[in-house]
Design an enzyme around this catalytic site. Sequence first.
Site, PDB file in Angstrom:
ATOM      1  CB  SER A  67     -30.074 -36.770  19.624  1.00 36.20           C
ATOM      2  OG  SER A  67     -30.721 -35.718  18.939  1.00 36.20           O
TER       3      SER A  67
HETATM    4  N1  SAH Z   1     -31.712 -35.813  14.454  1.00 38.84           N
HETATM    5  C1  SAH Z   1     -30.377 -35.281  14.588  1.00 38.84           C
HETATM    6  C2  SAH Z   1     -30.282 -34.298  15.742  1.00 38.84           C
HETATM    7  C3  SAH Z   1     -29.786 -33.003  15.250  1.00 38.84           C
HETATM    8  S1  SAH Z   1     -29.860 -31.632  16.321  1.00 38.84           S
HETATM    9  C4  SAH Z   1     -29.334 -36.372  14.663  1.00 38.84           C
HETATM   10  O1  SAH Z   1     -29.707 -37.548  14.736  1.00 38.84           O
HETATM   11  O2  SAH Z   1     -28.139 -36.069  14.606  1.00 38.84           O
HETATM   12  C5  SAH Z   1     -31.226 -30.733  15.630  1.00 38.84           C
HETATM   13  C6  SAH Z   1     -31.121 -30.314  14.200  1.00 38.84           C
HETATM   14  O3  SAH Z   1     -32.296 -29.567  13.892  1.00 38.84           O
HETATM   15  C7  SAH Z   1     -29.946 -29.373  13.861  1.00 38.84           C
HETATM   16  O4  SAH Z   1     -29.194 -29.959  12.832  1.00 38.84           O
HETATM   17  C8  SAH Z   1     -30.608 -28.084  13.413  1.00 38.84           C
HETATM   18  O5  SAH Z   1     -29.909 -27.421  12.374  1.00 38.84           O
HETATM   19  C9  SAH Z   1     -31.962 -28.584  12.937  1.00 38.84           C
HETATM   20  N2  SAH Z   1     -33.037 -27.585  12.911  1.00 38.84           N
HETATM   21  C10 SAH Z   1     -33.296 -26.596  13.815  1.00 38.84           C
HETATM   22  N3  SAH Z   1     -34.391 -25.902  13.442  1.00 38.84           N
HETATM   23  C11 SAH Z   1     -34.838 -26.466  12.280  1.00 38.84           C
HETATM   24  C12 SAH Z   1     -35.919 -26.182  11.393  1.00 38.84           C
HETATM   25  N4  SAH Z   1     -36.781 -25.188  11.613  1.00 38.84           N
HETATM   26  N5  SAH Z   1     -36.071 -26.966  10.295  1.00 38.84           N
HETATM   27  C13 SAH Z   1     -35.214 -27.984  10.040  1.00 38.84           C
HETATM   28  N6  SAH Z   1     -34.168 -28.294  10.837  1.00 38.84           N
HETATM   29  C14 SAH Z   1     -33.977 -27.550  11.947  1.00 38.84           C
END
Ligand code: SAH
Length: 217
Positions: A67
Amino acid sequence: MVQIEDNFRHQGMRKKLVAEIRQKGISDERVLDAIGSIPRHLFMDTGFLQFAYIDKAFPIAAGQTISQPYTVAFQTESLQIMKFDKVLEVGTGSGYQAAVLCKMGATVYTIERQRALYDFARNFLPTLGFRPQFFYGDGYLGLPTYGPFDKIIVTAGASFVPEPLKQQLKVGGIMVIPVGTNDLQIMKIIIRISESEYTEEDKGGFVFVPLLTGISE
Ligand code: SAH
């Protein structure tokens, strides 16, 4: 080779990033301190150093993103994190947001549905001294056996607020979740004010990768 160096140049770049985020309106010093101290470049592939400390989201593995630092700061600030808060994160991704929460003294439970990302974060975060509990699963369901939580942060764009997450919030607890379409989500701050009542406040538009159901190998 794994990149592990965090030198004066990186620290200088972080200082500038913190100044930029502060200028964009983040004022919680504990959030700014966490961002100022966590080596974001180490969460990204080597060779992308020039992108690590600009205020933008960046691609990681499995078609996902780390993010934008401002977004991490905004969501973290909205949660009013206290030391020892029990926090559930949906969407571990790179693990950067989880590291910020750990740095602020929270007890963090983080769920990821992509195996490769789950494996990376679970191995990498402890090398920086951060030890959230990692779960490979579907964040729509939360973690019923570990809840309720003081705070819940969803870091992927949801089309609706998952009911299990509302149920796993303590009374008085805060959830931050972007809700909308694939192109634009509205950041919602949800507070559970009693067993059956919640308040909801909209905090402007953001863009996240989508929250998906089920798990992925
Ligand atoms: N918090 C992260 C942002 C990652 S982007 C960081 O600091 O880098 C969002 C993430 O949510 C992705 O890795 C994606 O695979 C995950 N995601 C999407 N749907 C999800 C779900 N239902 N359960 C768990 N993770 C999920």
